[in-house]
Design a protein around this motif. Structure first.
Motif, short mmCIF file in Angstrom:
data_model
loop_
_atom_site.label_atom_id
_atom_site.label_comp_id
_atom_site.label_asym_id
_atom_site.label_seq_id
_atom_site.Cartn_x
_atom_site.Cartn_y
_atom_site.Cartn_z
N SER A 179 -3.68 4.61 -16.79
CA SER A 179 -4.58 5.43 -16.05
C SER A 179 -3.90 6.91 -16.29
O SER A 179 -2.67 7.43 -16.48
N ASP A 180 -5.21 7.77 -16.26
CA ASP A 180 -4.84 9.12 -16.81
C ASP A 180 -4.28 9.73 -15.33
O ASP A 180 -3.65 11.05 -15.42
N ASN A 181 -4.43 9.16 -14.34
CA ASN A 181 -4.16 9.61 -13.14
C ASN A 181 -2.52 9.81 -12.58
O ASN A 181 -2.08 10.33 -11.81
N THR A 182 -1.89 8.83 -13.46
CA THR A 182 -0.64 8.67 -13.45
C THR A 182 0.48 8.98 -14.82
O THR A 182 1.10 8.12 -15.21
N PRO A 183 0.25 10.19 -15.03
CA PRO A 183 0.73 10.64 -16.36
C PRO A 183 2.26 10.56 -16.43
O PRO A 183 2.96 10.13 -17.36
N TRP A 184 2.96 10.57 -15.07
CA TRP A 184 4.41 10.43 -14.79
C TRP A 184 4.89 8.82 -14.92
O TRP A 184 6.12 8.72 -15.01
N TYR A 185 4.09 7.94 -15.25
CA TYR A 185 4.24 6.51 -15.13
C TYR A 185 4.10 6.16 -16.55
O TYR A 185 2.98 6.12 -17.24
N ASP A 200 5.95 11.30 -5.82
CA ASP A 200 7.10 11.21 -5.01
C ASP A 200 6.64 9.96 -3.91
O ASP A 200 7.67 9.07 -3.43
N THR A 201 5.68 9.88 -3.41
CA THR A 201 5.05 9.04 -2.57
C THR A 201 5.36 7.52 -3.03
O THR A 201 6.18 6.72 -2.63
N TYR A 202 5.00 7.45 -4.56
CA TYR A 202 5.27 6.06 -5.20
C TYR A 202 6.74 5.71 -5.21
O TYR A 202 7.31 4.74 -4.71
N ASN A 203 7.73 6.80 -5.45
CA ASN A 203 8.95 6.48 -5.57
C ASN A 203 9.74 6.12 -4.30
O ASN A 203 10.59 5.30 -3.87
N ASP A 204 9.26 6.96 -3.25
CA ASP A 204 9.55 6.39 -1.79
C ASP A 204 9.28 5.05 -1.52
O ASP A 204 10.19 4.27 -0.94
N ALA A 262 0.64 -1.23 0.04
CA ALA A 262 -0.10 0.15 0.06
C ALA A 262 0.82 1.30 0.02
O ALA A 262 1.83 1.32 0.92
N ALA A 263 0.62 2.34 -0.84
CA ALA A 263 1.29 3.42 -1.00
C ALA A 263 1.27 4.31 0.29
O ALA A 263 2.07 5.12 0.68
N ASP A 264 0.33 4.12 1.01
CA ASP A 264 0.14 4.94 2.23
C ASP A 264 0.51 4.20 3.40
O ASP A 264 0.59 4.95 4.50
N ASP A 265 1.12 3.15 3.45
CA ASP A 265 1.92 2.32 4.43
C ASP A 265 2.98 2.00 4.19
O ASP A 265 3.87 1.88 5.11
N GLY A 266 3.55 1.46 2.92
CA GLY A 266 4.87 0.91 2.60
C GLY A 266 4.88 -0.45 3.21
O GLY A 266 4.20 -1.10 3.34
N VAL A 267 6.34 -0.77 3.37
CA VAL A 267 6.60 -2.10 3.86
C VAL A 267 6.29 -2.24 5.18
O VAL A 267 6.68 -1.44 6.09
N ALA A 268 5.45 -3.23 5.62
CA ALA A 268 5.09 -3.60 6.78
C ALA A 268 5.56 -4.95 7.08
O ALA A 268 6.20 -5.58 6.28
#
Length: 420
Positions: free
Chosen positions: A194-200, A154-158, A115-121
């Motif tokens: 997805s149009d929501n991730t034009p950076w990908y 940025d969150t994705y890259n992190d 999950a992008a909002d939680d990262g490695v658990a």
């Protein structure tokens, strides 16, 4: 239907959206029965919910969040242009380890959901470690819930960086891993870009699944055929039955059965009630061997070439991961080991070293005990003869599950066999 089949494991932390992703894959590939969707159309309209179809697919898969029940995503099937996929048991599912080990659902590749909002658990670490331990080839990492973090690059890259570090720790080759920003709930980058991730601009999930390498049947390995049952058939005689795990069996081959330690020449091979001259990995066969009687061999024996016989262990060293155990495991513990078709009580003679599951490094030499969540290298002595192989040589016969008190308590792979 596509020609090729793949077993796919979906792994990751419990709340990171595995179930939703499975539902989305079934939905996008048209693998949800039409009547299920119809059934819920009216209800949805009554409640005035938009996007109802997908939400109800999820309900139908019994994801009852309010009751805290997670769906059983095992054995769901979906097809892409390239492959028919079967989703095999996932960690956390009670039979996952046992099935993964005994080959009933050996996964070829895996999708790791983070999950992008939680990262490695913590569970992310455990599953990645298990995937590497049990021999997953390629990992597709879906960074999920991108909608929750407003599709921020940025969150994705992190999170990608965090997961990359984890893969390096457990020595998983990062060249065999691909990352995709997704939202299983909204459908971003699953079946279409997805149009929501034009950076990908990388592959979307279904493209990545299509691009997985074809599983290579282990035909050039030595013949290994664990026996499931032994029948007496009039007119033929004794007929052992089993599935070829590796190698090829030909009529006329000289074979032996271990640990029963008997052998002879293969006279006939039958598949689907028809005689065949040879059989290959994945084939379920019945065969007859000259001079072998019904009482000479039994379930759990492994058939192999006379000149490269299956190994029989006096003791063996293995790497194990303890999944669940009510107390602690110490030397002298004697649970039942399930390896291929055999079930044998084995004693853990010594706990040689405790590993750090997040790094694969040795955490402690000769610890007094291990418990749930621990990974360790142990030496094991079967109480009855057991044929088993080093996982590095014949992975199909190199892994096992440990069961006790009606549950799978640990999984492992064989490092080396000290032969009888």
């Amino acid at each position: 239907m596509s020609e090729q089949h793949q077993n796919l494991a979906i792994i990751g932390h419990v709340d990171h959206g595995k179930s939703t992703l499975v539902g989305r894959l079934l939905y996008e590939t048209g693998s949800v029965p039409e009547h299920v969707i119809e059934q819920h159309r009216e209800e949805a309209e009554e409640k005035g919910k938009g996007g109802f179809e997908f939400a109800y697919v999820m309900d139908n898969l019994a994801e009852e969040r309010e009751r805290g029940v997670t769906i059983d995503i095992a054995h769901q099937e979906f097809s892409t242009d390239e492959y028919d996929f079967t989703i095999v048991d996932c960690p956390g599912h009670r039979d996952f380890v046992k099935n993964m080990i005994t080959g009933a659902s050996q996964a070829d590749n895996a999708v790791l959901v983070v999950a992008a909002d939680d990262g490695v658990a913590p569970q992310t670490q455990e599953h990645v470690f298990l995937a590497r331990t049990l021999g997953i080839d390629e990992l597709i990492i879906g960074i999920n819930k991108m909608d929750v973090v407003d599709y921020k690059e940025d969150t994705y890259n992190d999170v990608v960086e965090e997961v990359t570090q984890l893969l390096k720790q457990v020595q998983f080759d990062t060249d065999d891993a691909s990352f995709i920003p997704i939202s299983a709930f909204e459908g971003d980058n699953i079946a279409e870009a997805s149009d929501n991730t034009p950076w990908y601009d990388g592959e979307i999930l279904l493209e990545a699944l299509n691009a997985l390498p074809e599983p290579e049947p282990p035909t050039d390995a030595s013949l290994r055929l664990p026996i499931q049952d032994v029948y007496t058939i009039s007119g033929i005689g004794t007929v052992p039955v089993g599935r070829i795990e590796t190698g090829v069996m030909n009529v006329g081959d000289d074979v032996v059965f271990q640990p029963s330690d008997v052998g002879g020449e293969v006279k006939t091979i039958e598949m689907h009630h028809e005689e065949v001259p040879k059989a290959e990995p994945g084939d379920n066969v019945g065969f007859n061997v000259r001079g072998i009687g019904k009482d000479d061999i039994r379930r759990g024996d492994v058939c192999g070439p006379a000149d490269d016989p299956p190994k029989v262990a006096e003791t063996f060293q293995a790497q194990v991961v303890v999944m669940q155990h009510p107390s602690v495991i110490t030397a002298g513990y004697t649970p039942v080991f399930h390896a291929h078709t055999s079930q044998v009580a084995c004693t853990i003679e010594s706990i040689d070293k405790k590993m750090d599951p997040s790094s694969g490094e040795v955490a402690e030499e000769n610890p007094d005990f291990i418990q749930s969540g621990d990974a360790a290298v142990v030496t094991i002595r079967p109480q009855k003869p057991l044929s088993i192989e080093p996982s590095s040589e014949i992975p199909e016969l190199g892994s096992f599950a440990i069961r006790d008190m009606g549950q799978t308590i640990a999984a492992g792979k064989v490092l080396e066999v000290n032969e009888k």
